[in-house]
Motif scaffolding. Sequence first.
Motif, PDB file in Angstrom:
ATOM      1  N   ALA A  80       0.826  -1.211   0.000  1.00 13.77           N
ATOM      2  CA  ALA A  80       0.000   0.000   0.000  1.00 13.77           C
ATOM      3  C   ALA A  80       0.858   1.258   0.000  1.00 13.77           C
ATOM      4  O   ALA A  80       2.023   1.219   0.382  1.00 13.77           O
ATOM      5  N   ALA A  81       0.267   2.376  -0.371  1.00 14.70           N
ATOM      6  CA  ALA A  81       0.876   3.675  -0.077  1.00 14.70           C
ATOM      7  C   ALA A  81       0.754   3.900   1.429  1.00 14.70           C
ATOM      8  O   ALA A  81      -0.129   3.351   2.091  1.00 14.70           O
ATOM      9  N   HIS A  82       1.648   4.728   1.966  1.00 13.54           N
ATOM     10  CA  HIS A  82       1.731   4.956   3.414  1.00 13.54           C
ATOM     11  C   HIS A  82       0.372   5.377   3.996  1.00 13.54           C
ATOM     12  O   HIS A  82      -0.156   6.434   3.644  1.00 13.54           O
ATOM     13  N   ARG A 114      -2.629   4.046   3.590  1.00 14.46           N
ATOM     14  CA  ARG A 114      -3.858   3.870   2.804  1.00 14.46           C
ATOM     15  C   ARG A 114      -4.384   2.445   2.779  1.00 14.46           C
ATOM     16  O   ARG A 114      -5.344   2.150   2.050  1.00 14.46           O
ATOM     17  N   TYR A 123      -7.177   1.505  -6.398  1.00 14.27           N
ATOM     18  CA  TYR A 123      -5.958   0.666  -6.435  1.00 14.27           C
ATOM     19  C   TYR A 123      -6.282  -0.763  -5.967  1.00 14.27           C
ATOM     20  O   TYR A 123      -5.901  -1.739  -6.606  1.00 14.27           O
ATOM     21  N   TYR A 165       1.316   5.203  -7.861  1.00 13.86           N
ATOM     22  CA  TYR A 165       1.353   3.796  -7.422  1.00 13.86           C
ATOM     23  C   TYR A 165       0.658   2.887  -8.439  1.00 13.86           C
ATOM     24  O   TYR A 165       1.129   1.791  -8.741  1.00 13.86           O
TER      25      TYR A 165
END
Lengths: 254, 351
Positions: free
Chosen positions: A73-75, A77, B66, B93
């Motif tokens: 994941a992104a930080h 999220r 995502y 991302y």
Amino acid sequence: MGVKKLMKQVFTKPKSLTDVPFTYCPGCHHGIIHRLVAEAMDDLNIAEDTIGIAPVGCAVFAYLFFECDMIVAAHGRAPAIATGIKRVKPDNIVFTYQGDGDLASIGTAEIVHAANRGEKITVIFVNNAIYGMTGGQMAPTTLEGQITQTSPYGRDSKTMGMPIRICELLSTLNSPAYIARVALTKPAYIVKAKKAIKKAFQYQLDGKGFALVEVLSTCPTSWGLSPKEANEWLNEKMIPYYPLGEFKNVEEVS
Amino acid sequence: MEERLLMKGNEAIGEAAIHAGCRYYFGYPITPQSELIAYMAKRLLKIKGATFIQAESEIAAINMVYGASAAGGRVMTSSSSPGISLKQEGISYLACAELPCVIVNIMRGGPGLGSIQPAQGDYFQATKGGGHGDYHLIVFAPSSVQELVDLTIRAFSLADKYRNPAMILGDGLLGQMMEPVQFKEFDEKNIPSKEDWALGSSHGRKPRRIVPFDLDPNELEKIVNKLGQKYQDMQKEVEYEVVNIDNPDIVIVAYGSIARIVKTTIQKAKQEGINIGLVRPITLYPFPYAAIEEVANKVDKFLVTEMSLGQMVEDVKLAVKGKSQVSFYGRTGGVVISPIEILQEVKKLLD
Ligand SMILES: Cc1ncc(C[n+]2csc(CCOP(=O)(O)OP(=O)(O)O)c2C)c(N)n1
Ligand code: SF4
């Protein structure tokens, strides 16, 4: 039971862990927590239907360690990503694994709202009162007076606020099905932690709703303590401020 | 479904997405795209197995995208300029993890909170990456409500083909416009299977890992080079329209709603004996460099008009390679350029 047999039992690797050696520092609890999560997956026989989400933090490499489908994941999220996955694959088991910077600082909005929507996901929240990966800065969970790189004179609650208690905060919401805080510094605690983590997965299997287990964890490296001292510091300083136990359990609510 | 329906631009995007098999939508309200999120709520909440979530923020929305994309869902999000800025980390991302999705940006005046009126100030952000690192989106610039429909459907298809996010770059004018539209037959069997890479149950196969990073520089370079190759391959998807290009006195390059306004200018100019040509990029990434260069071989004056301080004009200059003179006329802040203004500008340049 012979020592040999006990050793064998203790060191059997859960099926839900890969053979990749952990990257964690000596005395770090991340490894034990991985093991407990994997044991819960083994016990419930769900690894092949599980999708895990690794955070940004020391546990970013969790994607290598669990023997199930994984995504990074992104930080902060991970709960939003878990939401997206679970809505597309409602029959799969989805869990996030997040540090305290990840979940309680940059990702506060995502965790609060995933909990409030009652997303049927399991959250493993690792509270080590510091940012490990970036070298030991203050976390929202850093204790009052605790010295870190970015609170070099100790956390001053007048300007930096008091440490955030995530379990208590999320327990004010109606939707979560299960919220518990555990520790790993005594064998009896570990037994309870294992039970709580298993329950957090079982509740998802049963469709009960959002489940979160906060694990009080050590970071000997950034705390500047030996593994033994780190365990003592956790017992003496963290547990009094972060009481252990179940904060929410739909099973027990009338 | 081949009958003609009168639809508002924003709603047409939503219907087109659903028509193309999109069953997952995550968004956060913002003017001037709010009709789109409302339309998705109205439609998806009634479709069994579909998901509509009004997320807590644009950041959460793009991360839900995502996750949904990683799990193999056909998924869309939409917003307007400030919200698209918030999504940028997530978009980067998605690009790195090679996850397909459609992102709609109904642009408004900026920078800052800007205005809620139409603008084209997000061209750089949309076409040059937008977030951090080396990546590109496939970017479509529709110019009519029918094109909003057709290009939304195409955006899903190209996103899947290249496993890359695709963007519909519209503006408030298009979003609010009402026009008749047709929906061509769409066979959901044409949606490519994602069974060979999406996350899910791993019975009988090895676990899969979607990993948008590598700490080993040589390994990350391999990932980035692979993306680079993909962007090369994408160049063949370039689309554009040319109007009146045989022997014009001047050629205007414009996209989106401004290109429509230029078409009115062309008619008005004709009455005055002035012959204006138009090149309208339909894809902004890939950009029609070759097509513009070809025109530059024949015509020595170009005018680029945009609702910005001048962004696409840089790509036009690159395409023209100094062979022709390239001028710019733009308005900002949400001011829509009028056909007369453009004609006056043309006259100045021809004097
Ligand atoms: C958007 C963004 N901001 C900051 C960072 C840098 N960063 C990486 S890990 C981290 C903190 C991790 O701490 P925590 O979540 O407590 O996990 P731990 O490493 O202690 O297990 C930060 C700030 C990042 N990767 N992305
Ligand atoms: S820095 Fe701290 S949290 Fe990270 S691996 Fe080392 S001990 Fe564990």
